[in-house]
Scaffold this motif. Structure first.
Motif, PDB file in Angstrom:
ATOM      1  N   UNK A  84      50.281  39.780  -5.038  1.00  0.00           N
ATOM      2  CA  UNK A  84      51.381  39.874  -4.070  1.00  0.00           C
ATOM      3  C   UNK A  84      51.412  41.231  -3.394  1.00  0.00           C
ATOM      4  N   UNK A  85      51.262  42.277  -4.196  1.00  0.00           N
ATOM      5  CA  UNK A  85      51.288  43.627  -3.628  1.00  0.00           C
ATOM      6  C   UNK A  85      50.082  43.861  -2.721  1.00  0.00           C
ATOM      7  N   UNK A  86      48.896  43.464  -3.168  1.00  0.00           N
ATOM      8  CA  UNK A  86      47.700  43.646  -2.354  1.00  0.00           C
ATOM      9  C   UNK A  86      47.792  42.866  -1.048  1.00  0.00           C
ATOM     10  N   UNK A  87      48.359  41.681  -1.132  1.00  0.00           N
ATOM     11  CA  UNK A  87      48.501  40.866   0.079  1.00  0.00           C
ATOM     12  C   UNK A  87      49.390  41.575   1.103  1.00  0.00           C
ATOM     13  N   UNK A  88      50.481  42.169   0.649  1.00  0.00           N
ATOM     14  CA  UNK A  88      51.383  42.881   1.556  1.00  0.00           C
ATOM     15  C   UNK A  88      50.696  44.088   2.179  1.00  0.00           C
ATOM     16  N   UNK A  89      49.890  44.791   1.383  1.00  0.00           N
ATOM     17  CA  UNK A  89      49.189  45.963   1.913  1.00  0.00           C
ATOM     18  C   UNK A  89      48.152  45.545   2.950  1.00  0.00           C
ATOM     19  N   UNK A  90      47.379  44.519   2.650  1.00  0.00           N
ATOM     20  CA  UNK A  90      46.366  44.047   3.602  1.00  0.00           C
ATOM     21  C   UNK A  90      47.028  43.546   4.878  1.00  0.00           C
ATOM     22  N   UNK A  91      48.133  42.837   4.747  1.00  0.00           N
ATOM     23  CA  UNK A  91      48.864  42.379   5.930  1.00  0.00           C
ATOM     24  C   UNK A  91      49.334  43.568   6.758  1.00  0.00           C
ATOM     25  N   UNK A  92      49.814  44.598   6.105  1.00  0.00           N
ATOM     26  CA  UNK A  92      50.275  45.797   6.809  1.00  0.00           C
ATOM     27  C   UNK A  92      49.127  46.445   7.572  1.00  0.00           C
ATOM     28  N   UNK A  93      47.964  46.539   6.939  1.00  0.00           N
ATOM     29  CA  UNK A  93      46.806  47.126   7.608  1.00  0.00           C
ATOM     30  C   UNK A  93      46.384  46.284   8.799  1.00  0.00           C
ATOM     31  N   UNK A  94      46.294  44.970   8.606  1.00  0.00           N
ATOM     32  CA  UNK A  94      45.855  44.096   9.690  1.00  0.00           C
ATOM     33  C   UNK A  94      46.823  44.118  10.872  1.00  0.00           C
ATOM     34  N   UNK A  95      48.116  44.208  10.592  1.00  0.00           N
ATOM     35  CA  UNK A  95      49.117  44.211  11.660  1.00  0.00           C
ATOM     36  C   UNK A  95      49.142  45.519  12.436  1.00  0.00           C
ATOM     37  N   UNK A 122      54.225  54.505   2.307  1.00  0.00           N
ATOM     38  CA  UNK A 122      54.713  53.137   2.437  1.00  0.00           C
ATOM     39  C   UNK A 122      55.052  52.625   1.041  1.00  0.00           C
ATOM     40  N   UNK A 123      56.341  52.369   0.785  1.00  0.00           N
ATOM     41  CA  UNK A 123      56.752  51.858  -0.516  1.00  0.00           C
ATOM     42  C   UNK A 123      56.251  50.442  -0.739  1.00  0.00           C
ATOM     43  N   UNK A 124      55.704  50.181  -1.924  1.00  0.00           N
ATOM     44  CA  UNK A 124      55.157  48.851  -2.212  1.00  0.00           C
ATOM     45  C   UNK A 124      55.740  48.227  -3.465  1.00  0.00           C
ATOM     46  N   UNK A 125      56.612  48.953  -4.165  1.00  0.00           N
ATOM     47  CA  UNK A 125      57.238  48.410  -5.378  1.00  0.00           C
ATOM     48  C   UNK A 125      58.742  48.614  -5.267  1.00  0.00           C
ATOM     49  N   UNK A 126      59.492  47.538  -5.451  1.00  0.00           N
ATOM     50  CA  UNK A 126      60.941  47.609  -5.399  1.00  0.00           C
ATOM     51  C   UNK A 126      61.533  46.855  -6.586  1.00  0.00           C
ATOM     52  N   UNK A 127      62.722  47.294  -6.993  1.00  0.00           N
ATOM     53  CA  UNK A 127      63.388  46.601  -8.081  1.00  0.00           C
ATOM     54  C   UNK A 127      64.180  47.551  -8.956  1.00  0.00           C
ATOM     55  N   UNK A 128      65.089  47.008  -9.730  1.00  0.00           N
ATOM     56  CA  UNK A 128      65.942  47.796 -10.593  1.00  0.00           C
ATOM     57  C   UNK A 128      65.115  48.498 -11.657  1.00  0.00           C
ATOM     58  N   UNK A 129      65.394  49.767 -11.842  1.00  0.00           N
ATOM     59  CA  UNK A 129      64.739  50.588 -12.867  1.00  0.00           C
ATOM     60  C   UNK A 129      63.243  50.777 -12.640  1.00  0.00           C
ATOM     61  N   UNK A 130      62.772  50.518 -11.417  1.00  0.00           N
ATOM     62  CA  UNK A 130      61.368  50.765 -11.111  1.00  0.00           C
ATOM     63  C   UNK A 130      61.276  52.069 -10.332  1.00  0.00           C
ATOM     64  N   UNK A 164      38.573  43.112  -5.050  1.00  0.00           N
ATOM     65  CA  UNK A 164      39.782  42.307  -4.880  1.00  0.00           C
ATOM     66  C   UNK A 164      40.357  42.503  -3.479  1.00  0.00           C
ATOM     67  N   UNK A 165      40.375  43.741  -3.005  1.00  0.00           N
ATOM     68  CA  UNK A 165      40.833  44.015  -1.644  1.00  0.00           C
ATOM     69  C   UNK A 165      39.915  43.340  -0.617  1.00  0.00           C
ATOM     70  N   UNK A 166      38.620  43.428  -0.848  1.00  0.00           N
ATOM     71  CA  UNK A 166      37.661  42.815   0.077  1.00  0.00           C
ATOM     72  C   UNK A 166      37.913  41.313   0.199  1.00  0.00           C
ATOM     73  N   UNK A 167      38.122  40.661  -0.924  1.00  0.00           N
ATOM     74  CA  UNK A 167      38.398  39.220  -0.919  1.00  0.00           C
ATOM     75  C   UNK A 167      39.713  38.908  -0.217  1.00  0.00           C
ATOM     76  N   UNK A 168      40.706  39.798  -0.385  1.00  0.00           N
ATOM     77  CA  UNK A 168      41.999  39.581   0.253  1.00  0.00           C
ATOM     78  C   UNK A 168      41.890  39.712   1.773  1.00  0.00           C
ATOM     79  N   UNK A 169      41.104  40.665   2.250  1.00  0.00           N
ATOM     80  CA  UNK A 169      40.872  40.786   3.698  1.00  0.00           C
ATOM     81  C   UNK A 169      40.219  39.513   4.244  1.00  0.00           C
TER      82      UNK A 169
END
Length: 306
Positions: free
Chosen positions: A56-67, A28-36, A92-97
């Protein structure tokens, strides 16, 4: 001194013999952008650590897991491990969940040791160890409230034993007593065997035997509802995965991975094409009885894909 090799039995052989399951892997790609770049260690012009640890990245990953967790685990019939790069990231992940799932539809906890990391700068070690232990104490307080226990870091072995038991005895009948997602750094990635563990979420770099061992936590046989070990990686470790599989499977990936959706879709399309060459419509099946048993066998062989 060892002499000639008499025999070897590799993980792909165990999968082929159905002693353990094969693996399904998604990146699952989590980083996007020019020259990345997607190579975690070769992202030019940016602070890689900052990007990979951003809220921002952790939030997207946690949302993906929860969904997706219910579907991935057959409505939480099975549980999972999320492996991350450090104790700080585990907290940090625990707090985000907790932030994104305040009603705890998915039961999440974390476990780790708080000893100094050899990779840490010397002057930071004592501070990081203290911070990690205090953070884990807060996690264990939540755990005690959730499961009506009374653990602390002063009795870490008891906490470890209880977490291990809940991971192994994941129950359909008492879901509130289960752990659905266990966040770890290194613990539970080797030596932990449980048929109820079906999924490994990855947000760290894995290589060689460590990668194979981590994957293998998910592939213990249980029932037909668990057809494979499910690997979902939020890091691009495809090269590391391919290299490790080739090394530990004598240069071949055969039998290691279950067919992907695209591969199965291709086989399905080919089978439909072949079927239409034999019978254009369902009514054409009746005429095969007049052509003999061999034609009926050919039809059955075409239908095996279904």
């Amino acid at each position: 001194m060892y002499d000639k090799e008499l025999h070897k039995y590799l993980i792909k052989d165990a999968i082929r013999d159905e002693n353990v399951l094969g693996f399904s892997i998604q990146y699952i790609g989590t980083i996007k952008g020019k020259n990345i770049a997607v190579d975690d260690e070769k992202v030019p012009g940016i602070n890689t650590k900052e990007v990979y640890e951003s809220d921002e990245r952790l939030r997207l990953i946690v949302q993906h897991i929860l969904l997706n967790h219910d579907q991935i685990t057959s409505n939480k019939k099975y549980n999972s491990i999320l492996t991350v790069s450090s104790t700080a990231m585990a907290l940090k992940y625990y707090q985000m969940f907790n932030e994104l799932d305040p009603k705890h539809h998915v039961n999440v906890t974390t476990i780790f040791t708080w000893a100094a990391n050899e990779d840490d700068a010397q002057e930071k070690q004592e501070q990081d160890v203290t911070s990690s232990r205090h953070g884990l104490d807060k996690v264990i307080d939540d755990y005690n409230n959730q499961y009506k226990t009374s653990f602390s870091t002063n009795h870490f072995a008891d906490y470890f034993a209880d977490v291990s038991k809940r991971m192994k005895e994941h129950s359909d009948r008492t879901p509130d007593d289960n752990i659905d997602v266990l966040i770890v750094v290194n613990m539970f990635l080797t030596g932990f065997d449980s048929p109820k563990l079906s999924t490994l979420y990855i947000d760290k770099n894995l290589r060689w035997q460590g990668l194979i061992q981590a994957f293998s936590r998910t592939n213990r046989i249980e029932k037909k509802t668990k057809p494979f070990g499910n690997i979902i990686s939020y890091r691009n470790i495809k090269k590391e995965t391919d290299d490790a599989v080739k090394l530990f499977s004598a240069g071949s990936q055969e039998d290691f991975f279950v067919p992907t959706y695209d591969e199965l879709a291709g086989k399905f399309a080919d089978a439909i094409t072949n079927l239409h060459q034999v019978v254009s419509t369902p009514n054409d099946v009746d005429r095969l009885y007049d052509l003999g048993d061999e034609e009926l066998k050919n039809l059955c062989s075409l239908l095996e894909i279904f």
